[in-house]
Design a protein around this motif. Structure first.
Motif, PDB file in Angstrom:
ATOM      1  N   PHE A  82       0.838  -1.195   0.000  1.00  0.00           N
ATOM      2  CA  PHE A  82       0.000   0.000   0.000  1.00  0.00           C
ATOM      3  C   PHE A  82       0.874   1.247   0.000  1.00  0.00           C
ATOM      4  N   MET A 112     -10.810  -5.107   4.495  1.00  0.00           N
ATOM      5  CA  MET A 112     -10.323  -4.345   5.639  1.00  0.00           C
ATOM      6  C   MET A 112     -11.283  -4.564   6.809  1.00  0.00           C
ATOM      7  N   HIS A 157     -10.101  -1.808   0.502  1.00  0.00           N
ATOM      8  CA  HIS A 157      -8.991  -0.952   0.127  1.00  0.00           C
ATOM      9  C   HIS A 157      -8.338  -1.546  -1.119  1.00  0.00           C
ATOM     10  N   HIS A 210     -10.160   4.859  -5.984  1.00  0.00           N
ATOM     11  CA  HIS A 210      -8.890   4.872  -5.247  1.00  0.00           C
ATOM     12  C   HIS A 210      -8.103   6.151  -5.541  1.00  0.00           C
ATOM     13  N   GLN A 264      -8.662   5.417   3.095  1.00  0.00           N
ATOM     14  CA  GLN A 264      -9.061   4.127   2.547  1.00  0.00           C
ATOM     15  C   GLN A 264      -9.783   4.348   1.229  1.00  0.00           C
ATOM     16  N   SER A 265      -9.699   3.375   0.337  1.00  0.00           N
ATOM     17  CA  SER A 265     -10.230   3.561  -1.013  1.00  0.00           C
ATOM     18  C   SER A 265     -11.727   3.838  -1.027  1.00  0.00           C
TER      19      SER A 265
END
Length: 346
Positions: free
Chosen positions: A13, A39, A44, A85, A118-119
């Motif tokens: 990440f 998650m 994510h 993202h 977080q995405s």
């Protein structure tokens, strides 16, 4: 079974953070693929950094326990996942600036270095460093109302901070901690002493303000080479005076000594240093580094050698005198060579 492939995948990440997920759906993945991972709340997006048996080695090395509760990889990221993202990544920098303003308003003694959303935009992780304990309960409330997300504060060390931010080291290459270095080992100033490095904090410190990690890279090689280097506890005694150790060339096996009042250093091999140390232990002071025999204990052949040189010199001049006499006899009575009379008459 030996034919089955290890189903744990290493996912990377932002900031070099790596975690391990189970590939329960047996997805055909390639290193570099973006995947959607599970998650604690939401999902994510990360990139596959390692897979196969190498992951098994890394899991064992880091002591990570893989159980049925280990999070899984949902799917390969779709264009829509990647778009969400990218939108989350664009929020990181403005959120970092705003969170720093809020921490200054609250007069908190902490340094916010990075933010990771977080995405799915449901959680934001703030990375900070501080030398003391910080009460950030009020900060979390203000950040949660500001960014409309669940806030997590994670304290990191200065080395981890440098690894997340990245940069260029004094060697001209990207920082090791932000590229391939996964764990940080303790680095002591003795590592610099063993390698005969100048104890200059400005040169030995990295961008994190701590001793450079590369000081440990060649330390084992130096330690092996130092086994043959003797420890000099006191200066060497010679007729010229006391010689102090100035520096040691570890790999060439040379030790440089200098007298107190002189600026000239003399290189000595390890064998010669050991010989002089042994002589000093026995109370013998050699004449110099090259001549180990003391002046009072030299052999008495010196005078004979000198007489032999004089005899050779006398013989040389005697031979020259004999040659001059022979030349004079070959000439006339006045010292000139006689000339023949004209027409053969006397």
């Amino acid at each position: 079974m030996p034919g089955l492939r290890y189903d744990v995948i290493e996912v990377k990440f932002k900031g070099g953070r790596k975690e391990y997920y189970r590939n329960v759906h047996q997805l055909d993945l390639t290193t570099g693929d973006y995947v959607v991972v599970e998650m604690q709340s939401g999902f994510h997006v990360g990139a596959v950094s390692l897979q196969g048996e190498l992951v098994r080695i890394q899991v064992k090395k880091r002591g990570v326990k893989i159980t049925d509760d280990t999070k899984v990889i949902h799917r390969i990221a779709t264009p829509k996942d990647l778009e969400r993202h990218e939108q989350a990544v664009l929020r990181d920098l403005p959120a970092l600036y705003r969170s720093r303003e809020i921490s200054r308003e609250l007069k908190l003694n902490m340094k916010l270095s990075d933010v990771e959303f977080q995405s799915d935009n449901t959680k934001a992780t703030f990375y900070y460093s501080s030398e003391e304990r910080v009460d950030f309960r009020e900060l979390i409330k203000m950040l949660a109302s500001e960014f409309k997300a669940r806030i997590e504060m994670r304290q990191i060390s200065l080395r981890q901070e440098a690894g997340r931010l990245g940069g260029i080291g004094s060697c001209g290459r990207e920082l090791c901690c932000s590229t391939w270095l996964t764990d940080f080992k303790n680095i002591a100033t003795s590592a610099a002493r063993y390698q005969n490095l100048s104890l200059n904090p400005a040169k030995l410190s990295g961008q994190c303000g701590r001793l450079k990690c590369c000081l440990n890279y060649e330390l084992d090689t130096y330690m092996d080479a130092l086994r043959d280097i003797p420890t000099i506890e006191k200066p060497l005694e010679t007729q010229k005076g006391r010689a102090y150790l100035q520096k040691t060339d570890i790999f060439r096996k040379l030790m440089w000594f200098g007298y107190g009042a002189e600026s000239t250093w003399y290189p000595l091999p390890i064998v010669r240093v050991l010989e002089i140390v042994e002589l000093n232990k026995n109370g013998i002071v050699p004449e110099s580094f090259d001549v180990l025999t003391p002046i009072g204990e030299k052999e008495h052949v010196t005078a004979a050698a000198l007489n032999s040189d004089l005899q050779k010199l006398d013989a040389k001049y005697t031979a020259r005198t004999a040659n001059k006499k022979k030349k004079k006899k070959s000439r006339g009575p006045e010292g000139n060579t006689p000339r023949p009379a004209p027409n053969g008459k006397a």
